[in-house]
Write a protein that holds these residues in place. Sequence first.
Motif, PDB file in Angstrom:
ATOM      1  N   LEU A   1       4.555 -33.222  35.125  1.00  0.00           N
ATOM      2  CA  LEU A   1       5.195 -32.970  34.165  1.00  0.00           C
ATOM      3  C   LEU A   1       6.524 -33.114  33.841  1.00  0.00           C
ATOM      4  CD1 LEU A   1       4.799 -29.392  35.684  1.00  0.00           C
ATOM      5  CD2 LEU A   1       4.139 -30.515  33.247  1.00  0.00           C
TER       6      LEU A   1
ATOM      7  N   GLU B   1      -3.992 -40.840  40.158  1.00  0.00           N
ATOM      8  CA  GLU B   1      -3.322 -39.553  39.041  1.00  0.00           C
ATOM      9  C   GLU B   1      -4.300 -40.277  37.835  1.00  0.00           C
ATOM     10  OE1 GLU B   1      -0.838 -37.764  38.018  1.00  0.00           O
ATOM     11  OE2 GLU B   1      -1.750 -37.667  36.108  1.00  0.00           O
TER      12      GLU B   1
ATOM     13  N   VAL C   1      11.838 -29.677  40.146  1.00  0.00           N
ATOM     14  CA  VAL C   1      12.076 -30.584  41.130  1.00  0.00           C
ATOM     15  C   VAL C   1      12.269 -30.994  42.270  1.00  0.00           C
ATOM     16  CG1 VAL C   1      12.451 -33.623  40.985  1.00  0.00           C
ATOM     17  CG2 VAL C   1      11.733 -32.268  39.005  1.00  0.00           C
TER      18      VAL C   1
ATOM     19  N   TYR D   1      11.795 -31.084  28.965  1.00  0.00           N
ATOM     20  CA  TYR D   1      13.551 -31.077  29.178  1.00  0.00           C
ATOM     21  C   TYR D   1      13.564 -30.654  30.768  1.00  0.00           C
ATOM     22  CZ  TYR D   1      12.057 -26.446  29.045  1.00  0.00           C
ATOM     23  OH  TYR D   1      11.506 -24.885  28.827  1.00  0.00           O
ATOM     24  N   HIS D   2      13.977 -31.358  30.925  1.00  0.00           N
ATOM     25  CA  HIS D   2      14.549 -31.884  32.994  1.00  0.00           C
ATOM     26  C   HIS D   2      16.411 -31.907  32.928  1.00  0.00           C
ATOM     27  CE1 HIS D   2      10.199 -31.402  33.203  1.00  0.00           C
ATOM     28  NE2 HIS D   2      10.783 -31.690  34.840  1.00  0.00           N
TER      29      HIS D   2
HETATM   30  C1  LIG Z   1       9.189 -27.767  30.513  1.00  0.00           C
HETATM   31  C2  LIG Z   1       9.634 -27.805  31.539  1.00  0.00           C
HETATM   32  C3  LIG Z   1      10.719 -27.684  31.481  1.00  0.00           C
HETATM   33  C4  LIG Z   1      10.991 -28.090  33.352  1.00  0.00           C
HETATM   34  N1  LIG Z   1      12.545 -28.002  33.007  1.00  0.00           N
HETATM   35  C5  LIG Z   1      12.905 -28.982  34.464  1.00  0.00           C
HETATM   36  C6  LIG Z   1      14.062 -29.209  35.343  1.00  0.00           C
HETATM   37  O1  LIG Z   1      15.182 -28.975  33.804  1.00  0.00           O
HETATM   38  N2  LIG Z   1      14.638 -29.238  36.405  1.00  0.00           N
HETATM   39  C7  LIG Z   1      13.823 -29.471  37.527  1.00  0.00           C
HETATM   40  O2  LIG Z   1      14.081 -29.523  38.559  1.00  0.00           O
HETATM   41  N3  LIG Z   1      12.943 -28.962  37.166  1.00  0.00           N
HETATM   42  C8  LIG Z   1      12.035 -28.962  35.546  1.00  0.00           C
HETATM   43  N4  LIG Z   1      10.571 -28.919  35.670  1.00  0.00           N
HETATM   44  C9  LIG Z   1       9.655 -28.233  36.347  1.00  0.00           C
HETATM   45  C10 LIG Z   1       8.593 -30.086  36.774  1.00  0.00           C
HETATM   46  O3  LIG Z   1       8.818 -30.722  36.632  1.00  0.00           O
HETATM   47  C11 LIG Z   1       8.096 -30.220  38.037  1.00  0.00           C
HETATM   48  O4  LIG Z   1       8.548 -28.840  39.263  1.00  0.00           O
HETATM   49  C12 LIG Z   1       7.451 -31.059  38.994  1.00  0.00           C
HETATM   50  O5  LIG Z   1       8.019 -32.247  37.977  1.00  0.00           O
HETATM   51  C13 LIG Z   1       6.019 -30.694  39.788  1.00  0.00           C
HETATM   52  O6  LIG Z   1       5.758 -31.978  39.821  1.00  0.00           O
HETATM   53  P1  LIG Z   1       4.268 -32.215  40.507  1.00  0.00           P
HETATM   54  O7  LIG Z   1       4.560 -32.869  41.736  1.00  0.00           O
HETATM   55  O8  LIG Z   1       4.588 -31.032  41.537  1.00  0.00           O
HETATM   56  O9  LIG Z   1       3.322 -31.161  39.437  1.00  0.00           O
HETATM   57  P2  LIG Z   1       2.874 -32.212  38.274  1.00  0.00           P
HETATM   58  O10 LIG Z   1       3.853 -32.850  37.517  1.00  0.00           O
HETATM   59  O11 LIG Z   1       1.954 -31.301  38.011  1.00  0.00           O
HETATM   60  O12 LIG Z   1       1.756 -32.945  39.016  1.00  0.00           O
HETATM   61  C14 LIG Z   1       0.319 -33.073  38.713  1.00  0.00           C
HETATM   62  C15 LIG Z   1      -0.382 -34.181  38.431  1.00  0.00           C
HETATM   63  O13 LIG Z   1      -1.945 -33.618  38.971  1.00  0.00           O
HETATM   64  C16 LIG Z   1      -1.893 -34.915  38.065  1.00  0.00           C
HETATM   65  N5  LIG Z   1      -3.235 -34.100  38.144  1.00  0.00           N
HETATM   66  C17 LIG Z   1      -4.369 -32.854  37.465  1.00  0.00           C
HETATM   67  N6  LIG Z   1      -5.529 -32.831  38.479  1.00  0.00           N
HETATM   68  C18 LIG Z   1      -6.536 -34.964  38.772  1.00  0.00           C
HETATM   69  C19 LIG Z   1      -7.462 -34.768  38.482  1.00  0.00           C
HETATM   70  N7  LIG Z   1      -8.678 -33.666  38.649  1.00  0.00           N
HETATM   71  N8  LIG Z   1      -6.887 -36.136  39.081  1.00  0.00           N
HETATM   72  C20 LIG Z   1      -5.977 -36.873  39.753  1.00  0.00           C
HETATM   73  N9  LIG Z   1      -4.977 -36.206  39.170  1.00  0.00           N
HETATM   74  C21 LIG Z   1      -4.664 -35.435  38.091  1.00  0.00           C
HETATM   75  C22 LIG Z   1      -1.289 -34.348  36.648  1.00  0.00           C
HETATM   76  O14 LIG Z   1      -1.969 -35.159  35.865  1.00  0.00           O
HETATM   77  C23 LIG Z   1      -0.185 -34.436  37.609  1.00  0.00           C
HETATM   78  O15 LIG Z   1       0.221 -35.537  37.141  1.00  0.00           O
HETATM   79  C24 LIG Z   1      10.055 -28.572  33.743  1.00  0.00           C
HETATM   80  C25 LIG Z   1       9.126 -27.911  33.812  1.00  0.00           C
HETATM   81  C26 LIG Z   1       8.771 -27.927  32.369  1.00  0.00           C
HETATM   82  C27 LIG Z   1       6.942 -27.910  32.755  1.00  0.00           C
END
Ligand SMILES: Cc1cc2nc3c(=O)[nH]c(=O)nc-3n(C[C@H](O)[C@H](O)[C@H](O)COP(=O)(O)OP(=O)(O)OC[C@H]3O[C@@H](n4cnc5c(N)ncnc54)[C@H](O)[C@@H]3O)c2cc1C
Length: 448
Positions: free
Chosen positions: A46, A38, A424, A61-62
């Motif tokens: 996120l 990470e 999520v 917010y989630h």
């Molecule tokens: C404002 C907001 C509100 C939301 N509300 C909701 C909700 O109410 N309910 C819900 O279910 N979902 C909600 N979501 C969506 C939810 O947060 C996402 O679906 C989920 O967290 C995405 O997870 P992920 O692992 O796919 O992506 P990410 O969380 O983007 O994970 C990708 C990871 O890769 C890492 N990374 C990037 N580049 C590199 C690199 N070069 N080397 C190593 N690591 C790296 C990043 O730091 C990050 O930790 C919301 C999102 C936002 C922004």
Amino acid sequence: MIVKSAQKTKFAIAGGGMLGLTLAMRMAKQGHDVTLIEAAPELGGLASVWEIGDVVFDRHYHVTLLSDTRTRNLVEEIGLKDDMRWIETKTGFYTDDQLYSMSDTKEFLTFPPLKLIEKLRLGGTIFYASKIKNWKRLEKMNVADWLTRWSGKGTFEKIWEPLLKAKLGDSYRKTSASFIWACISRMYKARRTGLKKEMFGYVTGGYSKIIDRLVHILDELNVKVRLASPITQVKKDEDGRFTISYKDNSQQRFDKVIMTTPNAILSRVCTDLSQDERDRFDKVEYLGIVCASVLLKKPLSPYYVTNITDDWVPMTAVIEMTTIVDPAELNGRSLVYLPKYVPAEHELFNKSDEEIREDFLSALDRMYPEFTRDDVVDFKISRVRNVMAIPTLRYSELLPPMKSSVDGLYVVNSSYILKGNLNVNESITIAEEAMETVLKDELAKVTA
Ligand SMILES: Cc1cc2nc3c(=O)[nH]c(=O)nc-3n(C[C@H](O)[C@H](O)[C@H](O)COP(=O)(O)OP(=O)(O)OC[C@H]3O[C@@H](n4cnc5c(N)ncnc54)[C@H](O)[C@@H]3O)c2cc1C
């Protein structure tokens, strides 16, 4: 299946968001050797948490919907089912400098800005969208055109456009109709699952508790976690293994690499990908967010979401988390989020904290007569450029396969969410489905 070999294949999972965390846990449960990498100093992506005032809570917010079965299963799997709370919520609409409640059918039918015919067309559009099975057809149509055709111009301007802006900022103009289909299907399913009321769930303590528990489980499963390690290159070596290089110039070697990070970094980091794959990943446009968390002495309104139609308001919605989360968990404070969704390259990312704070708080001054600056205990701003891939026209045709042209290198990230919007539940779905499809042979192969 449990892997038995003493000489296990070494998997690297890049990205410690909910997708990478789920993948790491599930693969480690099968007995695989997993390292989770990470860029940030903490896990969660996120869904990570931070300190605001004297509380620790979600950076964004989630909530969970009743129909989010994969999220609910994960919460149960990690032993937090009893910590889940379900709350009925209300929705507000801020339009023409007035705050309206639009939380049930009666309020909808008496909502002054819409004429009766507009209300009927709105209801008809939602019902029609909920019945559509062939979502790919919708990928070829622009969301604004599609909604205007079914709901009419008045309803589009008064209802749909503000809702689209709340989710996508101005990027809604290039978004396909499959986006609204996915949103309506999710809400519709949630209401069918439950009591026909809008119920939102959260785990007490927020994502802090979920992530802490996942970290604990990963530790028990011997997953190696490498934090504060931005990956700068993933290179395939002549011996068929991979070298991962980090920003601090250190390196590590792995047999297989699974990228869960946003597409934006792929062509720069995974230089062995074919030109076609790199071009296709680069073509995926991302939506970013500037999201303020405001800790207040008292609530602003009874609404979880207040959608905003008035153009002068700088944020795209007001989200009042303490209409769901018990304020006692936040030392009696009210937690409000003020999001503004903008394209990854938008100038808002260059504005100072002070400027954004003044813009957003000035809007609250005008919107909520009871609000005073003395109510603000703390104000913090999160900026993320690559939040969500924008489902542009014919989006699903743009993506290259998850199994890349480089043997052993996979891209399993949220840009592959095709039948839903970013949440999520969908991120977990991508992780789980990848294990059953593209990663299946790889995971079976390593059993010695
Ligand atoms: C404002 C907001 C509100 C939301 N509300 C909701 C909700 O109410 N309910 C819900 O279910 N979902 C909600 N979501 C969506 C939810 O947060 C996402 O679906 C989920 O967290 C995405 O997870 P992920 O692992 O796919 O992506 P990410 O969380 O983007 O994970 C990708 C990871 O890769 C890492 N990374 C990037 N580049 C590199 C690199 N070069 N080397 C190593 N690591 C790296 C990043 O730091 C990050 O930790 C919301 C999102 C936002 C922004």
